[in-house]
Scaffold this motif. Structure first.
Motif, PDB file in Angstrom:
ATOM      1  N   LEU A   3       0.487  -1.107  -0.049  1.00  0.00           N
ATOM      2  CA  LEU A   3      -0.348  -0.045   0.168  1.00  0.00           C
ATOM      3  C   LEU A   3       0.935   1.422  -0.211  1.00  0.00           C
ATOM      4  O   LEU A   3       2.193   1.196   0.568  1.00  0.00           O
ATOM      5  N   VAL A   4       0.311   1.859  -0.636  1.00  0.00           N
ATOM      6  CA  VAL A   4       1.074   3.624  -0.913  1.00  0.00           C
ATOM      7  C   VAL A   4       0.160   4.452  -0.726  1.00  0.00           C
ATOM      8  O   VAL A   4      -1.060   4.715  -1.150  1.00  0.00           O
ATOM      9  N   ARG A   5       0.759   6.160  -0.401  1.00  0.00           N
ATOM     10  CA  ARG A   5       0.821   7.372  -0.314  1.00  0.00           C
ATOM     11  C   ARG A   5       0.730   8.316  -1.569  1.00  0.00           C
ATOM     12  O   ARG A   5       2.250   8.202  -1.725  1.00  0.00           O
ATOM     13  N   PHE A   6       0.417   8.674  -2.255  1.00  0.00           N
ATOM     14  CA  PHE A   6       0.460   9.363  -3.339  1.00  0.00           C
ATOM     15  C   PHE A   6       0.442  10.459  -3.847  1.00  0.00           C
ATOM     16  O   PHE A   6      -1.128  10.691  -3.283  1.00  0.00           O
ATOM     17  N   GLY A   7       0.850  11.684  -4.753  1.00  0.00           N
ATOM     18  CA  GLY A   7       0.897  13.198  -4.450  1.00  0.00           C
ATOM     19  C   GLY A   7       0.980  14.430  -4.079  1.00  0.00           C
ATOM     20  O   GLY A   7       2.310  14.228  -3.527  1.00  0.00           O
ATOM     21  N   LYS A  13      -3.265  10.210  -1.651  1.00  0.00           N
ATOM     22  CA  LYS A  13      -4.315  10.015  -1.561  1.00  0.00           C
ATOM     23  C   LYS A  13      -3.716   8.168  -1.677  1.00  0.00           C
ATOM     24  O   LYS A  13      -2.118   7.946  -1.872  1.00  0.00           O
ATOM     25  N   PRO A  14      -4.628   7.482  -1.225  1.00  0.00           N
ATOM     26  CA  PRO A  14      -3.834   5.790  -1.222  1.00  0.00           C
ATOM     27  C   PRO A  14      -4.296   5.651  -2.121  1.00  0.00           C
ATOM     28  O   PRO A  14      -4.379   5.625  -3.027  1.00  0.00           O
ATOM     29  N   ARG A  62       4.875  11.923  -7.017  1.00  0.00           N
ATOM     30  CA  ARG A  62       5.647  11.988  -5.457  1.00  0.00           C
ATOM     31  C   ARG A  62       4.710  10.937  -4.455  1.00  0.00           C
ATOM     32  O   ARG A  62       3.878  10.627  -5.096  1.00  0.00           O
ATOM     33  N   LEU A  63       6.533   9.981  -3.725  1.00  0.00           N
ATOM     34  CA  LEU A  63       5.534   9.292  -3.359  1.00  0.00           C
ATOM     35  C   LEU A  63       5.226   9.678  -1.334  1.00  0.00           C
ATOM     36  O   LEU A  63       6.224  10.035  -1.102  1.00  0.00           O
ATOM     37  N   GLY A  64       4.108   9.809  -0.508  1.00  0.00           N
ATOM     38  CA  GLY A  64       4.275  10.665   0.175  1.00  0.00           C
ATOM     39  C   GLY A  64       4.227   9.472   1.420  1.00  0.00           C
ATOM     40  O   GLY A  64       5.165   8.376   1.042  1.00  0.00           O
ATOM     41  N   ALA A  65       4.974   9.325   3.164  1.00  0.00           N
ATOM     42  CA  ALA A  65       5.031   8.965   4.195  1.00  0.00           C
ATOM     43  C   ALA A  65       3.135   7.519   3.555  1.00  0.00           C
ATOM     44  O   ALA A  65       2.416   8.209   3.237  1.00  0.00           O
TER      45      ALA A  65
END
Length: 298
Positions: A3-7, A13-14, A62-65
């Motif tokens: 699972l990632v968070r992007f933006g 966003k998930p 961009r990948l967030g935490a």
């Protein structure tokens, strides 16, 4: 699952990493990779989805935490026997617990900023646990039932602030950008044995840390159980579990990060992080410190 968070920072966003390595947008399924979305029931629901039916995220995001809205960001100190040896510290009888400020959390490829007045900013590759269920006074035999998954953490540390300025370790551990998490939150089912993972960290292409979770003093069930006896752990809380040898503080002579350095680090099955280091005074002009980072796109 991965699972990632992007933006953009603060607007992540998930997402779900599909079989081809693409990021699928989970916004229509869950609001974020955080809180109740990390429960066993929620993860089972996501696992049953056909990823191909979800929209692809735009390329170059961009990948967030990998976990958002973290309440407790807990760290375990001196939890690797070989790291304790390099620092000259005795093996602790019980886990050493300290806090990292949730405000220090950034994406896996965001910049690391050396704080004002720092001369001893250091690196630490660590395996982090992400909590999936509310945990209080849980036994070690059941502790992993409360874990959603794992991720890579760079426990960036300012050693003078941590050790030489008196008080607790916390003030050397929670400076802005000192908590890169990700790239992925990997669910427990994908990591059969989290106590047999190779881990590494390079600075400017030079290998600094080369270790394994095999040398942990306190294992993950012990850590989750122990921490849950001193505080309630909520879904989305993060516990980062210690580092192997090779930190700058342990070198002879000691070596610390400087502006212009590049860090890369990773753990088997959990992905790789890459960060650029800037002195506070030299940080890129477009950074609204500390909320917004210029980052490496993926």
């Amino acid at each position: 699952m991965k699972l990632v968070r992007f933006g953009e920072v603060g607007r992540e966003k998930p997402g779900l990493v599909d079989a081809d390595g693409g990021i699928r947008d989970l916004s229509s399924v869950i609001p974020d990779i955080s809180g109740a979305s990390l429960s066993a029931n929620s993860l089972d629901r996501i696992r049953k989805l056909d990823a191909k039916t979800l929209p692809l995220a735009p390329s170059g995001q961009r990948l967030g935490a990998c976990v958002g809205k973290v309440g407790n960001f807990i760290a375990i100190g001196l939890n690797y026997a070989d790291h304790a040896a390099e620092t000259g510290a005795p093996i602790p009888a019980e886990p050493i617990i300290f806090n990292k400020a949730p405000s220090c959390i950034v994406g896996p490829n965001d910049n690391v900023i050396i704080p004002r007045g720092s001369h001893k900013t250091d690196w630490e590759v660590e395996l982090a646990i992400v909590i999936g269920e509310r945990a209080s006074y849980v036994g070690a035999n059941e502790a992993m039932d409360y874990v959603a998954g794992y991720c890579v953490c760079n426990d960036v540390s300012e050693r003078e602030f941590q050790i030489e300025r008196g008080g607790t370790w916390t003030k050397g551990k929670g400076c802005p950008t000192f908590g890169p998490l990700g790239p992925w939150l990997v669910t427990r089912d994908e990591i059969p044995d989290p106590h047999a993972l190779d881990m590494w960290l390079d600075v400017n292409g030079e290998r600094m840390q080369n270790g394994s979770t095999k040398t942990m003093i306190f294992n993950l069930p012990q850590i989750v159980s122990y921490v849950s006896h001193f505080m309630i752990l909520e879904p989305g809380d993060v516990i980062t579990t210690g580092t192997p040898p090779g930190v700058g503080m342990g070198m002879k002579p000691p070596r610390f990060l400087k502006s212009g350095d590049e860090i890369s680090l990773g753990i088997d099955g959990l992905g790789v992080q890459r960060q650029r280091v800037f002195a506070f005074e030299e940080r890129p002009a477009d950074i609204r410190y500390p909320a917004h980072q210029r980052s490496v796109s993926v």
